[in-house]
Design an enzyme around this catalytic site. Structure first.
Site, short mmCIF file in Angstrom:
data_model
loop_
_atom_site.label_atom_id
_atom_site.label_comp_id
_atom_site.label_asym_id
_atom_site.label_seq_id
_atom_site.Cartn_x
_atom_site.Cartn_y
_atom_site.Cartn_z
N ASP A 502 0.81 -1.15 0.02
CA ASP A 502 -0.04 0.26 -0.03
C ASP A 502 0.91 1.06 0.13
O ASP A 502 1.98 1.10 0.59
CB ASP A 502 -0.91 -0.07 1.16
CG ASP A 502 -1.65 1.22 1.46
OD1 ASP A 502 -2.54 1.45 0.55
OD2 ASP A 502 -1.47 1.99 2.48
N ASP A 710 -1.22 -0.28 6.36
CA ASP A 710 -1.14 0.19 7.59
C ASP A 710 -2.54 0.85 7.92
O ASP A 710 -2.82 1.09 9.04
CB ASP A 710 -0.11 1.46 7.69
CG ASP A 710 -0.64 2.92 7.11
OD1 ASP A 710 -1.22 2.81 5.85
OD2 ASP A 710 -0.47 3.93 7.84
N ASP A 714 -6.81 -1.11 4.53
CA ASP A 714 -6.08 -1.99 4.03
C ASP A 714 -6.65 -3.33 4.80
O ASP A 714 -6.19 -4.26 4.43
CB ASP A 714 -4.72 -1.79 4.39
CG ASP A 714 -4.21 -0.22 3.58
OD1 ASP A 714 -4.54 -0.28 2.63
OD2 ASP A 714 -3.56 0.31 4.29
#
Length: 811
Positions: A502, A710, A714
């Site tokens: 990500d 994080d 996600d």
């Protein structure tokens, strides 16, 4: 209004938020004019979903079929049932048999349409008919037999965290030690031909034997209760497991010894029962300590859920259940949008990071769609509730628990082998006993040989092979700043083919900050008297201190940390909000701060030297904030989400033998700067959170997938991946959904996580190899009568000791 930070390259959305269809990729509603591919292939909610679908569909048909088959196996069939979803946390699950037992109990209840359990995350998903069964009664459906169910996120009165250890030490260790002392003093001497200290035909002998029996009974039925329960559950579920074999060995030795004691004999094997229970309980304790971390609760997302809304017409606050599609709701600054809808009045910057993961706030005006769960930061808005009257935030929560309640892709090897190994051992013991009886052996001898077969086969080494190696791996990881949250990481991580990163908060710092304060040089002809950068920042911060915009907060924070800037003492008069910025009178000058277009609208010209700096900032994916007074923009403050210092080195390390994919909700330059970097194979930009999990699933066409993130957005992708790794700075939901958490927030430790997992996996295989070799040698010896129960227990303990020694070595 504060500056606008919406990106110009984002996909245009229609004013009407009513969904015309479902997105082909993520299944979420599309706008009335959906994003489509000129070559066909479906309708999408955004360009990010379109790009993922177009790219990841380009695989061989055979591979695509294999992936679909795998997903059909993993995905619960509950999605096809018509009913309400419920997600329960269940304490007491420890193997695949528990899953089958709980599912059978649940589906046998009127009103429950389907059930899916996962012992790896202590989660049970139920689909039920609310007309036939009240939601409050669902925990009662599966509670009992040692299991306790409750709603996800619901608090409970827990035993102390070390209760299991106390139970083991007091219930097992102390009484077990006392049994062994009695044996060492009174029984073992007789086994080796020495004179006994007590005559077992007398009162003293019976006193000794009864004491041993009482203490063994306590160890077996108190400390060993979870093992006995597991055996009972396996019989009820028709799935024999290792608990059944352990229970047969412990109960067999206990029953034989009890009968022998009643007959005045000294060949008592209570010590065998005690040893078996203590060894297996020790291994189970190690495993439970690890598993406890995997059972996450809805933390910050649960707290962020909105259960009330404010009607715009009356200002009345009502429960969400009372809100109808088409109603208008008022959302004030700092409040969360309760339901998906369309802005009808007002204009505000909306922080979508919790739901979408986009790092920059997005300006919303009349006609723009807003998602439930996002935060209005700086001005009130009135929204019209969408057709379905639901929240993107709540759908995200449901998606996460749907994934976590599904079975993990790989069960422990011991669980897989149990359905074959346990019946085989029982059959061998039975046949051996029957054969000895048929050939004239006494019942006591035949029973002892059969019992020895069960005892020597007792899978202590096999059962400890995985948890002890895992415990060692967990300790090694902890010393390196990595917290292992799920044991399956040691099975999956060594086989990872694709690492998905990500962007926001993982490759970048994840928070807005001032990157640069730029003013023209003194010799620039179009601005002969540029201000000092500190003065520019001081004036901008003084005005932005009165706004609530996230980028304005970054400017204020930068001024606070810059020594000598006393912006807080600067008097600001005539403060005003504009469409894309703010203004106020500072030190007698009218200071305008905001988007360059806002400064132009307020009569502030922009020098050519600053125009180029604005273009550079936009190209870099940052936000240029213009600051001007006296009819001229005096400087530009560049605000952005800076990449982590170590990110390129970390990516290069991860790319060794693996494919690296960057996944982000951002678009344009913010994502493009990661495309031409060594080690990055692909970048998917503009991907909404509900599509991240589907993207991870589709990437499985290329092999096993690890996800590194994080944010709460996600979490579904972390749970859907074969391996999920969260940074410690992330949200609590992300860390709950992950298999490992990087405590020190060091991206470089992601590669270390794979190294530790690979080493631990080798240790597990070594332990299992030894356990199978041991069984291959010991079982034939027991069948031929060359071992008695005591030596069988010693052999079992010795094999377990070897496993312990091997597991304790550094990974």
């Amino acid at each position: 209004m504060p500056p606008s930070h919406a990106r110009s390259d984002a996909v245009d959305r229609p004013a009407d938020s009513e969904a015309a269809d479902e997105c082909t990729l993520c299944g979420f509603p599309t706008p009335s004019d959906p994003v489509t591919d000129p070559d066909g292939g479906g309708a999408f909610c955004c360009r990010g979903c379109l790009d993922v679908h177009r790219t990841l569909e380009e695989v061989d048909e055979a591979d695509a079929d294999a992936v679909r088959d795998r997903l059909e196996d993993d995905a619960p069939a509950l999605d096809d049932l018509e009913g309400e979803d419920a997600f329960l946390a269940v304490d007491g699950m420890h193997c695949a048999t528990c899953e089958a037992f709980l599912e059978t109990r649940a589906t046998g209840t009127d009103g429950v349409l389907g059930a899916e359990a996962s012992y790896a995350t202590d989660t049970l998903r139920l689909v039920y008919d609310p007309d036939a069964l009240e939601a409050e009664r669902l925990p009662e459906v599966v509670s009992g037999y040692g299991y306790e169910a409750r709603e996800r996120g619901e608090g409970r009165d827990e035993e102390p965290r070390d209760a299991a250890l106390v139970k083991f030490l007091i219930g097992g260790g102390m009484f077990g030690m006392m049994v062994m002392i009695w044996y060492a003093v009174f029984l073992y001497p007789t086994y080796f031909g020495y004179e006994a200290l007590a005559d077992f035909g007398s009162y003293d002998g019976y006193y000794v034997a009864v004491n041993i029996w009482l203490m063994t009974t306590f160890v077996l039925f108190y400390t060993g209760l979870p093992i006995l329960r597991g055996a009972y559950v396996s019989l009820r579920a028709g799935m024999p497991n290792m608990d059944l074999l352990v229970s047969l060995a412990a109960l067999g030795a206990y029953a034989y010894s009890t009968l022998a004691m009643a007959l005045g004999r000294t060949d008592l094997y209570f010590d065998v029962s005690v040893a078996i229970i203590l060894v297996v309980t020790a291994g189970t304790y190690y495993e439970s300590q690890i598993k406890r971390r995997a059972a996450g609760l809805l933390s910050d997302l649960t707290e962020a859920q909105v259960d009330e809304a404010r009607r715009a017409e009356t200002g009345e606050t009502v429960p969400l259940s009372a809100v109808e599609p088409g109603e208008r709701l008022l959302v004030r600054p700092g409040e969360r949008v309760p339901l998906d809808g369309t802005v009808r009045e007002g204009q505000a910057a909306v922080d979508e990071s919790l739901v979408t993961g986009e790092s920059l706030p997005v300006e919303k005006r009349a006609g723009d769609p807003v998602r439930g769960g996002t935060v209005v930061t700086d001005a009130p808005i009135v929204l019209e509730v969408g057709e379905d009257a639901e929240s993107t935030h709540d759908r995200l929560v449901s998606l996460l628990w749907s994934i976590q309640s599904a079975r993990p892709g790989v069960q422990r090897l011991a669980d897989k082998l149990a359905t074959i190994f346990v019946p085989l051992v029982v059959a061998l013991a039975t046949v051996t006993t029957a054969a000895l009886l048929a050939t004239g052996s006494s019942p006591a001898t035949a029973f002892l040989v059969g019992l020895t077969v069960v005892i020597v086969s007792c899978p202590c080494a096999l059962g400890l092979a995985t948890p002890l190696a895992i415990a060692s791996g967990v300790q090694t990881a902890a010393r390196r700043g990595i917290v292992v949250a799920a044991e399956t990481i040691f099975e999956e991580a060594p086989e990872i083919d694709v690492v998905v990163l990500d962007k926001t908060g993982t490759l970048t710092e994840g928070s807005m900050s001032v990157d640069d304060v730029h003013v023209p040089a003194v010799d620039v002809a179009d601005d002969p008297s540029p201000p000092d950068p500190d003065e520019l920042l001081r004036r901008a911060a003084a005005v932005e201190a009165l706004s609530e915009h996230p980028i304005g907060s970054a400017i204020v924070d930068a001024a606070e940390t810059d020594d000598g800037l006393e912006f807080a003492t600067a008097a600001v008069d005539d403060f005003e909000r504009h469409a894309r910025g703010v203004s106020g009178r500072v030190d007698g000058d009218r200071v305008v701060v905001g988007h360059p277009d806002c400064c132009r609208e307020q009569g502030q010209s922009i020098p050519a030297s600053l125009e180029s700096r604005i273009e550079t900032a936009n190209a870099d994916g940052a936000v240029p904030v213009a600051v001007g007074w006296d009819g001229r923009v005096r400087g530009v403050i560049v605000v952005g989400d800076a990449p982590r210092e170590e990110w390129q080195d970390a990516v290069e390390t991860l790319a060794t033998g693996r494919e690296v994919v960057v996944l982000t909700g951002d678009e344009g330059a913010a994502a493009d700067r990661f495309r031409d970097v060594d080690g990055v194979d692909e970048v998917f930009a503009g991907v909404p959170p509900e599509a991240k999990a589907e993207t991870v699933r589709r990437l499985r066409a290329r092999g096993r997938v690890a996800m590194v993130g994080d944010g709460s957005n996600d979490a579904p992708a972390l749970a859907a991946a074969d391996v999920g790794i969260a940074l410690g700075s992330g949200t609590e939901l992300a860390t709950d959904a992950a298999d490992a958490v990087i405590v020190g927030d060091d991206l470089g430790l992601v590669a270390e996580t794979f190294d530790v997992a690979a080493g631990t996996n080798r240790r597990i295989r070594q332990n299992l190899g030894w356990a199978f070799v041991y069984n291959g040698v010991a079982i034939p010896l027991a069948i031929t009568g060359l071992l008695n129960p005591l030596f069988a227990a010693v052999a079992m303990a010795a094999s377990s000791l070897l496993v312990v020694i091997n597991s304790s070595r550094s990974v």
